[in-house]
Design a protein around this motif. Structure first.
Motif, PDB file in Angstrom:
ATOM      1  N   HIS A  81       0.882  -1.157  -0.011  1.00 51.53           N
ATOM      2  CA  HIS A  81      -0.089   0.057  -0.041  1.00 51.53           C
ATOM      3  C   HIS A  81       0.761   1.213   0.026  1.00 51.53           C
ATOM      4  O   HIS A  81       1.813   1.196   0.840  1.00 51.53           O
ATOM      5  CB  HIS A  81      -0.852   0.033   1.195  1.00 51.53           C
ATOM      6  CG  HIS A  81      -1.700   1.244   1.375  1.00 51.53           C
ATOM      7  ND1 HIS A  81      -2.267   1.781   0.389  1.00 51.53           N
ATOM      8  CD2 HIS A  81      -2.148   1.967   2.360  1.00 51.53           C
ATOM      9  CE1 HIS A  81      -3.134   2.871   0.821  1.00 51.53           C
ATOM     10  NE2 HIS A  81      -2.690   2.946   2.107  1.00 51.53           N
ATOM     11  N   SER A  82       0.932   2.085  -1.007  1.00 55.64           N
ATOM     12  CA  SER A  82       1.662   3.128  -1.301  1.00 55.64           C
ATOM     13  C   SER A  82       1.516   4.320  -0.599  1.00 55.64           C
ATOM     14  O   SER A  82       2.323   5.264  -0.524  1.00 55.64           O
ATOM     15  CB  SER A  82       2.120   3.240  -2.596  1.00 55.64           C
ATOM     16  OG  SER A  82       0.816   3.834  -3.222  1.00 55.64           O
ATOM     17  N   VAL A  83       0.382   4.502  -0.009  1.00 55.34           N
ATOM     18  CA  VAL A  83       0.114   5.842   0.769  1.00 55.34           C
ATOM     19  C   VAL A  83       0.958   5.719   2.257  1.00 55.34           C
ATOM     20  O   VAL A  83       0.167   4.755   3.006  1.00 55.34           O
ATOM     21  CB  VAL A  83      -1.446   5.995   1.001  1.00 55.34           C
ATOM     22  CG1 VAL A  83      -1.690   7.503   1.835  1.00 55.34           C
ATOM     23  CG2 VAL A  83      -2.035   6.062  -0.466  1.00 55.34           C
ATOM     24  N   ASN A 120       1.732  -0.849   5.819  1.00 50.94           N
ATOM     25  CA  ASN A 120       1.664  -0.744   4.221  1.00 50.94           C
ATOM     26  C   ASN A 120       1.772  -2.000   3.553  1.00 50.94           C
ATOM     27  O   ASN A 120       2.024  -1.829   2.541  1.00 50.94           O
ATOM     28  CB  ASN A 120       2.537   0.329   3.982  1.00 50.94           C
ATOM     29  CG  ASN A 120       2.229   1.638   4.177  1.00 50.94           C
ATOM     30  OD1 ASN A 120       2.248   2.248   5.385  1.00 50.94           O
ATOM     31  ND2 ASN A 120       1.681   2.450   3.444  1.00 50.94           N
ATOM     32  N   VAL A 121       1.879  -3.167   4.139  1.00 46.17           N
ATOM     33  CA  VAL A 121       1.865  -4.362   3.531  1.00 46.17           C
ATOM     34  C   VAL A 121       0.312  -5.252   3.919  1.00 46.17           C
ATOM     35  O   VAL A 121      -0.063  -5.187   4.889  1.00 46.17           O
ATOM     36  CB  VAL A 121       3.047  -5.264   3.630  1.00 46.17           C
ATOM     37  CG1 VAL A 121       4.287  -4.494   3.284  1.00 46.17           C
ATOM     38  CG2 VAL A 121       3.124  -5.543   5.277  1.00 46.17           C
ATOM     39  N   GLY A 267     -14.249  14.538  -6.004  1.00 43.77           N
ATOM     40  CA  GLY A 267     -12.975  14.155  -6.348  1.00 43.77           C
ATOM     41  C   GLY A 267     -12.461  12.947  -5.441  1.00 43.77           C
ATOM     42  O   GLY A 267     -13.167  12.315  -4.680  1.00 43.77           O
ATOM     43  N   SER A 268     -11.481  12.291  -6.194  1.00 47.40           N
ATOM     44  CA  SER A 268     -11.303  10.670  -5.448  1.00 47.40           C
ATOM     45  C   SER A 268      -9.705  10.443  -5.727  1.00 47.40           C
ATOM     46  O   SER A 268      -9.277  10.783  -6.672  1.00 47.40           O
ATOM     47  CB  SER A 268     -11.870   9.782  -5.865  1.00 47.40           C
ATOM     48  OG  SER A 268     -11.932   8.404  -5.433  1.00 47.40           O
ATOM     49  N   THR A 269      -8.996  10.497  -4.306  1.00 42.59           N
ATOM     50  CA  THR A 269      -7.582   9.975  -4.749  1.00 42.59           C
ATOM     51  C   THR A 269      -7.021   8.848  -3.938  1.00 42.59           C
ATOM     52  O   THR A 269      -7.483   8.579  -2.918  1.00 42.59           O
ATOM     53  CB  THR A 269      -6.627  11.228  -3.830  1.00 42.59           C
ATOM     54  OG1 THR A 269      -7.187  12.339  -4.554  1.00 42.59           O
ATOM     55  CG2 THR A 269      -5.447  11.063  -3.876  1.00 42.59           C
ATOM     56  N   MET A 270      -6.509   8.057  -4.803  1.00 38.54           N
ATOM     57  CA  MET A 270      -6.235   6.605  -4.260  1.00 38.54           C
ATOM     58  C   MET A 270      -7.199   5.910  -3.436  1.00 38.54           C
ATOM     59  O   MET A 270      -8.139   5.681  -3.971  1.00 38.54           O
ATOM     60  CB  MET A 270      -4.676   6.825  -3.411  1.00 38.54           C
ATOM     61  CG  MET A 270      -3.474   7.396  -4.116  1.00 38.54           C
ATOM     62  SD  MET A 270      -2.952   6.234  -5.317  1.00 38.54           S
ATOM     63  CE  MET A 270      -2.117   5.076  -4.069  1.00 38.54           C
ATOM     64  N   GLY A 271      -6.674   5.469  -2.301  1.00 37.96           N
ATOM     65  CA  GLY A 271      -7.466   4.463  -1.471  1.00 37.96           C
ATOM     66  C   GLY A 271      -6.761   4.377  -0.086  1.00 37.96           C
ATOM     67  O   GLY A 271      -5.756   4.650   0.195  1.00 37.96           O
ATOM     68  N   THR A 272      -7.692   3.795   0.737  1.00 37.45           N
ATOM     69  CA  THR A 272      -7.133   3.292   2.002  1.00 37.45           C
ATOM     70  C   THR A 272      -6.524   1.860   2.030  1.00 37.45           C
ATOM     71  O   THR A 272      -6.798   1.016   1.319  1.00 37.45           O
ATOM     72  CB  THR A 272      -8.213   3.477   3.175  1.00 37.45           C
ATOM     73  OG1 THR A 272      -9.050   2.461   3.047  1.00 37.45           O
ATOM     74  CG2 THR A 272      -8.893   4.902   3.169  1.00 37.45           C
TER      75      THR A 272
END
Length: 321
Positions: A81-83, A120-121, A267-272
């Protein structure tokens, strides 16, 4: 370790800053984990990084790559997960004002190893190969959030995807078809429209074509080139969900149409991280596979970058080791 990185920002000739060579192995801070990268996928964000957008000059050289899949030191197979959130952040990952993506502050996935915070994995489903799993973290997660979190669509309603062959577009098509939406798609060429039908589109149209009827939702990643058509294609009360503007960030707002027809713009950016885990479970349950257009060894990454820069995509571009 071998890596593909941007040596410096180059707004005019981004590929001139692309280097394939040796970089230091990363240290693993407390609370972080090392991933042995098996596959990683290319995103438009990587071209922006080469141009110096969203990254400070002092951050170079920067290993590229937001997305990836691989194994932890104990052999666990994971998707990245890159955020990356600020320490202690609580709530929606994408609303953290201090969030970053890999390659903005932290080194990316186009390398033999990458280190990320332990949260983030997420576990890789056995039904996805490493190249398939490597497409999930940006394009597919973006599409999943646009469709299931932001749009409010119900099965049986009609959705229009602007652009037929990019990573987000092909994910929207596959997810929408599986969820029971009527999926319409526009594309610039017959080849791209044929690809969309292969992925799951019910009908395809030339870019800007008048549709047989208005739709319930439009999914936008193109921007200036398609914005007017998107608004004209919506039913009164319909919604356009926007997650990008690859043709330019300055579309005409057409506010009269927006307020008179009570259109909604989201608007929508990436995700959780949780959305990524849910999406992987959904794909596993449905047996959905991502559309991979090109798979290359990491050492030949420049070929993939050139294809993206030229717009010659047919699904995701994936690099493997």
């Amino acid at each position: 370790m071998f890596a593909v990185y941007a040596k410096e920002p180059n707004a005019e000739s981004p590929l001139d800053s692309l280097v394939a060579g040796e970089r230091p192995e990363p240290e693993v801070p407390e609370g972080w984990v090392r991933v042995q990268v098996k596959a990683a996928s290319l995103n438009m964000h990587d071209l922006w990084t080469l141009r110096g957008v969203g990254i400070k000059p002092e951050q170079f050289p920067m290993i590229l790559g937001c997305d990836g899949a691989g194994t932890l030191d104990d052999g666990t197979e994971v998707v990245i997960h890159s955020v990356v959130n600020a320490p202690g952040w609580q709530g929606d990952d994408t609303l953290d004002p201090k969030r970053t993506l890999l390659t903005e502050k932290h080194q990316g996935t186009f390398a033999e190893q990458v280190v990320v915070p332990a949260r983030n994995v997420v576990p890789k489903p056995a039904g996805l190969t490493f190249p398939e799993a490597a497409t999930m973290g940006t394009a597919w997660l973006t599409a999943y959030r646009m469709l299931f979190v932001k749009s409010g669509l119900r099965p049986g309603q009609t959705m229009l995807v602007q652009g037929a062959s990019g990573g987000v577009s092909t994910a929207l098509i596959a997810l929408g078809r599986a969820a029971g939406f009527r999926v319409w798609v526009t594309g610039r060429s017959e080849e791209k429209r044929a690809l969309a039908e292969t992925v799951g589109a019910h009908r395809t149209f030339e870019s800007g074509a008048r549709l047989p009827e208005r739709v319930d939702a439009v999914f936008e990643t193109v921007g200036k080139a398609t914005w007017a058509h998107s608004l004209k294609s919506l039913k009164p009360g319909g919604i356009v969900v926007v997650s990008g503007s690859t043709s330019g960030p300055d579309p005409s707002a057409d506010l009269q149409r927006v307020f008179f027809l009570q259109l909604r713009v989201a608007g929508s950016t990436m995700g959780t991280r949780d959305e990524l885990a849910d999406m992987l479970s959904y794909l596993d349950l449905k047996g959905i596979k991502p559309q991979i257009g090109t798979e290359l060894p990491l050492a030949e990454a420049a070929e993939g970058f050139k294809a993206m820069l030229d717009g010659a995509t047919a699904g995701k571009i994936v690099f493997t080791r």
